[in-house]
Write a protein that holds these residues in place. Structure first.
Motif, short mmCIF file in Angstrom:
data_model
loop_
_atom_site.label_atom_id
_atom_site.label_comp_id
_atom_site.label_asym_id
_atom_site.label_seq_id
_atom_site.Cartn_x
_atom_site.Cartn_y
_atom_site.Cartn_z
N VAL A 7 0.85 -1.18 0.00
CA VAL A 7 0.00 0.00 0.00
C VAL A 7 0.89 1.24 0.00
O VAL A 7 1.79 1.36 0.82
CB VAL A 7 -0.93 0.03 1.23
CG1 VAL A 7 -1.79 1.28 1.22
CG2 VAL A 7 -1.80 -1.22 1.28
N GLU A 9 1.25 4.73 1.04
CA GLU A 9 0.60 5.52 2.09
C GLU A 9 0.90 7.01 2.01
O GLU A 9 0.13 7.81 2.54
CB GLU A 9 1.05 5.01 3.46
CG GLU A 9 0.69 3.58 3.75
CD GLU A 9 -0.76 3.38 4.17
OE1 GLU A 9 -1.46 4.38 4.41
OE2 GLU A 9 -1.18 2.22 4.24
N THR A 10 2.03 7.41 1.38
CA THR A 10 2.42 8.82 1.38
C THR A 10 2.73 9.28 -0.04
O THR A 10 2.99 8.47 -0.94
CB THR A 10 3.67 9.04 2.24
OG1 THR A 10 4.79 8.39 1.61
CG2 THR A 10 3.49 8.51 3.66
N GLN A 13 6.14 8.10 -1.10
CA GLN A 13 6.12 6.72 -1.61
C GLN A 13 5.57 6.67 -3.03
O GLN A 13 6.05 5.91 -3.86
CB GLN A 13 5.29 5.82 -0.68
CG GLN A 13 5.92 5.57 0.65
CD GLN A 13 4.99 4.80 1.58
OE1 GLN A 13 3.77 4.80 1.42
NE2 GLN A 13 5.58 4.13 2.56
N ARG A 44 -12.05 0.82 -3.49
CA ARG A 44 -10.71 1.05 -2.93
C ARG A 44 -9.80 1.66 -3.99
O ARG A 44 -9.71 1.17 -5.12
CB ARG A 44 -10.15 -0.28 -2.44
CG ARG A 44 -8.88 -0.15 -1.65
CD ARG A 44 -8.48 -1.48 -1.06
NE ARG A 44 -7.22 -1.36 -0.36
CZ ARG A 44 -6.54 -2.37 0.13
NH1 ARG A 44 -7.00 -3.61 0.01
NH2 ARG A 44 -5.40 -2.18 0.75
N TRP A 61 -2.24 -0.62 -4.22
CA TRP A 61 -3.25 0.11 -3.46
C TRP A 61 -2.64 1.42 -2.98
O TRP A 61 -1.45 1.49 -2.72
CB TRP A 61 -3.72 -0.71 -2.27
CG TRP A 61 -4.37 -2.01 -2.63
CD1 TRP A 61 -3.90 -3.25 -2.34
CD2 TRP A 61 -5.59 -2.20 -3.34
NE1 TRP A 61 -4.75 -4.21 -2.84
CE2 TRP A 61 -5.81 -3.59 -3.46
CE3 TRP A 61 -6.54 -1.34 -3.92
CZ2 TRP A 61 -6.91 -4.13 -4.10
CZ3 TRP A 61 -7.63 -1.89 -4.56
CH2 TRP A 61 -7.81 -3.26 -4.65
N VAL A 62 -3.46 2.45 -2.87
CA VAL A 62 -3.01 3.73 -2.33
C VAL A 62 -3.97 4.17 -1.24
O VAL A 62 -5.15 3.80 -1.23
CB VAL A 62 -2.90 4.83 -3.42
CG1 VAL A 62 -1.90 4.45 -4.49
CG2 VAL A 62 -4.25 5.16 -4.03
N SER A 63 -3.47 4.98 -0.32
CA SER A 63 -4.31 5.54 0.73
C SER A 63 -5.25 6.57 0.11
O SER A 63 -5.03 7.07 -0.99
CB SER A 63 -3.46 6.18 1.81
OG SER A 63 -2.81 7.33 1.30
N THR A 64 -6.29 6.90 0.84
CA THR A 64 -7.22 7.93 0.39
C THR A 64 -6.50 9.26 0.20
O THR A 64 -6.76 9.99 -0.76
CB THR A 64 -8.39 8.08 1.39
OG1 THR A 64 -9.03 6.81 1.53
CG2 THR A 64 -9.39 9.10 0.93
N ASN A 65 -5.58 9.58 1.11
CA ASN A 65 -4.81 10.81 1.01
C ASN A 65 -4.00 10.85 -0.30
O ASN A 65 -3.99 11.86 -1.00
CB ASN A 65 -3.88 10.96 2.21
CG ASN A 65 -3.02 12.20 2.11
OD1 ASN A 65 -3.52 13.31 1.98
ND2 ASN A 65 -1.71 12.02 2.16
#
Length: 82
Positions: A7, A9-10, A13, A44, A61-65
């Motif tokens: 995932v 996350e930032t 990344q 997602r 996958w990536v975070s919502t942010n």
């Protein structure tokens, strides 16, 4: 191919992932583009690496942010000079 353990996350990344795709560091062939998208079944968000036929070669996958704030980076590329 998606791995639930991978995932992004930032935004840092995301930038590193995009640079790896651009520089051939992931060993992918026939890369023609990248896109942010959402999974049809559960919504997602993920980043998709696409081939010349717009087929998925690799996804993360990536975070919502990252999904909300990384659109310009995906659209226009990374801009840092090394």
């Amino acid at each position: 191919m998606m791995n639930d353990n991978d995932v992004i996350e930032t935004l840092d990344q995301l930038e590193a992932f995009l640079r790896a795709v651009e520089n051939g560091g992931l060993g992918l062939a026939n890369v023609e583009g990248v896109a942010l998208a959402t999974n049809n079944s559960n919504g997602r968000p993920f980043i998709a690496v696409l081939d010349e036929k717009r087929q998925l070669i690799l996804g993360r996958w990536v975070s919502t942010n990252v999904y909300e704030n990384g659109k310009d980076m995906v659209r226009y590329g990374t801009k840092k000079i090394h």
